[in-house]
Design a protein around this motif. Structure first.
Motif, PDB file in Angstrom:
ATOM      1  N   THR A 236       0.842  -1.198   0.000  1.00 37.02           N
ATOM      2  CA  THR A 236       0.000   0.000   0.000  1.00 37.02           C
ATOM      3  C   THR A 236       0.878   1.249   0.000  1.00 37.02           C
ATOM      4  O   THR A 236       0.606   2.221  -0.718  1.00 37.02           O
ATOM      5  CB  THR A 236      -0.935   0.019   1.215  1.00 37.02           C
TER       6      THR A 236
ATOM      7  N   ARG B 121       2.298   1.820  -3.463  1.00 39.67           N
ATOM      8  CA  ARG B 121       1.297   2.380  -4.369  1.00 39.67           C
ATOM      9  C   ARG B 121       1.106   3.879  -4.119  1.00 39.67           C
ATOM     10  O   ARG B 121       0.964   4.662  -5.065  1.00 39.67           O
ATOM     11  CB  ARG B 121      -0.032   1.648  -4.193  1.00 39.67           C
ATOM     12  N   MET B 122       1.133   4.283  -2.848  1.00 40.25           N
ATOM     13  CA  MET B 122       0.992   5.704  -2.521  1.00 40.25           C
ATOM     14  C   MET B 122       2.150   6.527  -3.084  1.00 40.25           C
ATOM     15  O   MET B 122       1.950   7.625  -3.592  1.00 40.25           O
ATOM     16  CB  MET B 122       0.936   5.891  -0.999  1.00 40.25           C
TER      17      MET B 122
ATOM     18  N   GLU C 164       1.716   6.853  -6.864  1.00 43.19           N
ATOM     19  CA  GLU C 164       0.642   7.801  -7.161  1.00 43.19           C
ATOM     20  C   GLU C 164       1.081   9.238  -6.878  1.00 43.19           C
ATOM     21  O   GLU C 164       0.714  10.157  -7.615  1.00 43.19           O
ATOM     22  CB  GLU C 164      -0.601   7.464  -6.333  1.00 43.19           C
ATOM     23  N   ALA C 165       1.856   9.438  -5.805  1.00 35.87           N
ATOM     24  CA  ALA C 165       2.330  10.795  -5.468  1.00 35.87           C
ATOM     25  C   ALA C 165       3.141  11.377  -6.617  1.00 35.87           C
ATOM     26  O   ALA C 165       2.971  12.545  -6.992  1.00 35.87           O
ATOM     27  CB  ALA C 165       3.169  10.751  -4.195  1.00 35.87           C
TER      28      ALA C 165
ATOM     29  N   LYS D 253      -2.494  17.144  -3.574  1.00 34.26           N
ATOM     30  CA  LYS D 253      -2.849  15.724  -3.623  1.00 34.26           C
ATOM     31  C   LYS D 253      -1.610  14.840  -3.607  1.00 34.26           C
ATOM     32  O   LYS D 253      -1.598  13.788  -2.969  1.00 34.26           O
ATOM     33  CB  LYS D 253      -3.683  15.438  -4.873  1.00 34.26           C
ATOM     34  N   ALA D 254      -0.558  15.272  -4.306  1.00 34.80           N
ATOM     35  CA  ALA D 254       0.680  14.489  -4.343  1.00 34.80           C
ATOM     36  C   ALA D 254       1.298  14.392  -2.952  1.00 34.80           C
ATOM     37  O   ALA D 254       1.739  13.315  -2.520  1.00 34.80           O
ATOM     38  CB  ALA D 254       1.670  15.118  -5.323  1.00 34.80           C
TER      39      ALA D 254
ATOM     40  N   ARG E  65      -0.690  11.981  -0.842  1.00 34.22           N
ATOM     41  CA  ARG E  65      -0.360  10.586  -1.160  1.00 34.22           C
ATOM     42  C   ARG E  65       0.983  10.204  -0.534  1.00 34.22           C
ATOM     43  O   ARG E  65       1.137   9.099   0.009  1.00 34.22           O
ATOM     44  CB  ARG E  65      -0.267  10.394  -2.672  1.00 34.22           C
TER      45      ARG E  65
ATOM     46  N   ALA F 104       0.479   9.653   3.125  1.00 36.15           N
ATOM     47  CA  ALA F 104      -0.228   8.383   3.372  1.00 36.15           C
ATOM     48  C   ALA F 104       0.729   7.205   3.222  1.00 36.15           C
ATOM     49  O   ALA F 104       0.685   6.257   4.020  1.00 36.15           O
ATOM     50  CB  ALA F 104      -1.404   8.246   2.404  1.00 36.15           C
ATOM     51  N   GLY F 105       1.588   7.260   2.208  1.00 35.41           N
ATOM     52  CA  GLY F 105       2.570   6.192   2.017  1.00 35.41           C
ATOM     53  C   GLY F 105       3.568   6.124   3.161  1.00 35.41           C
ATOM     54  O   GLY F 105       3.921   5.036   3.636  1.00 35.41           O
TER      55      GLY F 105
END
Length: 317
Positions: free
Chosen positions: A193, A196-197, A200-201, A211-212, A215, A218-219
């Protein structure tokens, strides 16, 4: 007088690209009544540096060509007014887009540039001569600062993602080498997970910095959860490694004891048959007694020796 003019002309030829010398030449030519020939040069100077616009606007040395100077400057002011409006509109559009790209992210440099933009908007509303010239120059510079700030923040984000990915890679190696993965599936979930973060970032950074960064955070949070599992995983590994080693040692010790018992009992009974009581010899030869000896060796002595050998091996690690 003519020597002074000759001197100005000589200096002008020597420093043909120097604005100060060029302006002095304009003053000299106006004084000679040749100002019309210098209006193009005056326009070039005033257009390139607003200082010369303001100087020529109030220069007594240019009074003999006052109407020509006024025409040049008024035409230039009209052009600068148009240029200022276009440059300001371009700066407003660029910084509005960049502000949307930043989203809710707080940034000192962004805030500072938006304050400069607001100041230029106020100047342009006043429409003073100096205001128009100031906006025409500074709005263009402000627009050029916009992509530089965007590029700098993207570079910072990429550096942060790279650092997070390096930390992630260390956990990934640990996971690949961990011998009991089935006990910790949540570690695998957190691990991938987080990856993936990070991906995506980096992929959405061009669309939205806010948003980046979300992400990325979150990662990083997912990867931080892995640290809490490492200690428990190492304890489980130690326990299971110890158990596996004990089982191997136990099998080996039982095998050795079985061989020793199989070879030693017949030898002992034969060697001691004339020394000890015949009933004891018969007892030692009986299958029931030999089975009992094997049970004692297997259930009591073998585990003790296997456990001792296991502790010794683990302490050497």
């Amino acid at each position: 007088h003519w020597k002074a003019e000759q001197l100005v002309g000589s200096i002008a030829n020597l420093y043909v690209d120097c604005p100060e010398v060029q302006y002095s030449l304009i003053q000299a030519k106006v004084h000679e009544g040749l100002g019309q020939q210098q209006m193009q040069l005056l326009r070039k100077l005033a257009s390139g540096d607003r200082k010369y616009f303001m100087i020529s606007l109030m220069d007594p040395a240019l009074l003999p060509a006052d109407s020509m100077v006024e025409n040049v400057l008024s035409g230039l002011l009209e052009q600068k007014n148009k240029e200022a409006g276009e440059n300001l509109a371009e700066a407003q559009e660029a910084w509005t887009e960049l502000q949307a790209w930043f989203g809710e992210e707080d940034d000192d440099e962004l805030r500072s540039n938006l304050a400069v933009l607001a100041n230029l908007e106020e100047h342009f509303r006043r429409r003073g001569v100096y205001d128009v010239l100031d906006v025409a120059d500074r709005a263009k510079s402000l627009s050029m600062a916009c992509p530089r700030l965007r590029e700098a923040r993207l570079e910072e984000l990429n550096v942060q993602v790279d650092a997070a990915a390096i930390a992630w890679a260390d956990y990934h190696v640990f996971w690949l080498e961990y011998p009991y993965p089935s006990f910790f599936q949540d570690f695998k979930d957190f691990l991938f997970t987080g990856k993936r973060m990070f991906v995506e970032a980096r992929s959405i950074a061009g669309e939205s910095l806010a948003k980046a960064r979300a992400r990325l955070k979150a990662g990083q949070d997912q990867v931080e959860l892995l640290a809490g599992l490492i200690d428990r995983m190492l304890k489980v590994k130690l326990a299971l490694d110890t158990l596996a080693m004990f089982c191997k040692k136990l099998v080996l010790v039982e095998l050795v004891f079985s061989v020793i018992a199989f070879l030693s009992l017949p030898v002992l009974t034969i060697g001691l048959s004339g020394v000890i009581d015949p009933d004891i010899v018969r007892l030692a030869k009986s299958p029931e007694f030999q089975r009992s000896c094997m049970v004692v060796l297997s259930l009591f002595l073998a585990p003790f020796f296997a456990l001792a050998l296991t502790f010794r091996s683990m302490s050497e690690r």
